[in-house]
Design a protein around this motif. Structure first.
Motif, short mmCIF file in Angstrom:
data_model
loop_
_atom_site.label_atom_id
_atom_site.label_comp_id
_atom_site.label_asym_id
_atom_site.label_seq_id
_atom_site.Cartn_x
_atom_site.Cartn_y
_atom_site.Cartn_z
N ALA A 11 11.46 18.50 9.66
CA ALA A 11 10.33 19.31 10.12
C ALA A 11 9.29 18.42 10.78
O ALA A 11 8.74 18.75 11.83
CB ALA A 11 9.72 20.08 8.95
N TYR A 12 9.01 17.26 10.17
CA TYR A 12 8.05 16.32 10.73
C TYR A 12 8.51 15.83 12.10
O TYR A 12 7.75 15.81 13.05
CB TYR A 12 7.85 15.14 9.77
CG TYR A 12 7.07 14.01 10.38
CD1 TYR A 12 5.68 14.09 10.48
CD2 TYR A 12 7.71 12.88 10.87
CE1 TYR A 12 4.95 13.07 11.06
CE2 TYR A 12 6.99 11.86 11.45
CZ TYR A 12 5.61 11.96 11.55
OH TYR A 12 4.90 10.95 12.13
N GLY A 14 10.58 17.26 14.14
CA GLY A 14 10.55 18.37 15.10
C GLY A 14 9.14 18.60 15.62
O GLY A 14 8.94 18.79 16.82
N ALA A 15 8.16 18.59 14.72
CA ALA A 15 6.76 18.78 15.13
C ALA A 15 6.32 17.62 16.02
O ALA A 15 5.68 17.83 17.06
CB ALA A 15 5.86 18.89 13.90
N ALA A 16 6.65 16.41 15.63
CA ALA A 16 6.26 15.24 16.43
C ALA A 16 6.92 15.28 17.81
O ALA A 16 6.27 15.02 18.83
CB ALA A 16 6.65 13.95 15.70
N ARG A 17 8.19 15.64 17.85
CA ARG A 17 8.90 15.73 19.13
C ARG A 17 8.26 16.78 20.04
O ARG A 17 8.05 16.55 21.23
CB ARG A 17 10.38 16.04 18.88
CG ARG A 17 11.21 16.04 20.14
CD ARG A 17 12.71 16.21 19.87
NE ARG A 17 13.03 17.26 18.93
CZ ARG A 17 13.53 17.07 17.71
NH1 ARG A 17 13.78 15.84 17.28
NH2 ARG A 17 13.80 18.07 16.91
N ASP A 18 7.90 17.92 19.46
CA ASP A 18 7.26 18.99 20.22
C ASP A 18 5.92 18.54 20.80
O ASP A 18 5.63 18.75 21.97
CB ASP A 18 7.07 20.23 19.34
CG ASP A 18 6.61 21.44 20.11
OD1 ASP A 18 7.07 21.64 21.26
OD2 ASP A 18 5.80 22.20 19.56
N ILE A 19 5.11 17.88 19.99
CA ILE A 19 3.80 17.41 20.44
C ILE A 19 3.94 16.29 21.47
O ILE A 19 3.22 16.25 22.46
CB ILE A 19 2.93 16.94 19.24
CG1 ILE A 19 2.69 18.09 18.28
CG2 ILE A 19 1.62 16.33 19.73
CD1 ILE A 19 2.11 19.35 18.89
N ASP A 67 -0.41 25.49 25.87
CA ASP A 67 -0.41 24.90 24.54
C ASP A 67 -1.79 24.91 23.87
O ASP A 67 -1.94 24.41 22.76
CB ASP A 67 0.13 23.47 24.60
CG ASP A 67 1.61 23.44 24.95
OD1 ASP A 67 2.33 24.37 24.56
OD2 ASP A 67 2.04 22.48 25.61
#
Length: 124
Positions: A11-12, A14-19, A67
């Motif tokens: 989850a971390y 994925g969030a970091a990749r998205d940001i 965003d």
């Protein structure tokens, strides 16, 4: 790694990749930085950035607006005036951007030196 830890790590990541996709776009950090002081028009941003194409700047502005990083405000005059400014979320992004800027300034000479050593090694 326990399943719960693995799930949290995924989850971390994925969030970091998205940001990072948002702020990793070629002109995003520069646009956010330029809007730190005040709202600006498209032409001001384009002039201050310099070598960005109109299409690239338009794309970056749309993505940042989508965003929630910037806000696009149209003033109904003739011709219409469009200003871009940071949202509160965008302002919060200035903190890590400034940290990255400091890190880059402090470490750029070492990176340039490493690149040079690598190129010499590859050429040999």
């Amino acid at each position: 790694m326990k399943p719960q830890q693995q799930s949290h790590a995924l989850a971390y990541c994925g969030a970091a990749r998205d940001i990072l996709t948002i702020i990793g776009a070629k002109w995003s950090v520069l646009v956010v930085s330029l809007l730190e002081e005040r709202a600006k028009r498209f032409s001001e941003l384009k002039r201050e950035i310099g070598d960005v194409t109109q299409k690239s700047l338009t794309t970056v502005l749309r993505e940042l607006e989508k965003d929630g990083i910037i806000e696009r405000v149209v003033t109904p005059i003739v011709p219409p005036r469009v200003d871009y400014s940071l949202t509160p979320l965008g302002r919060s992004l200035l903190v890590p951007i400034k940290s990255l800027r400091i890190w880059a300034m402090e470490n750029h000479p070492a990176i340039v030196q490493s690149r040079s050593r690598y190129a010499e090694k590859e050429a040999a």
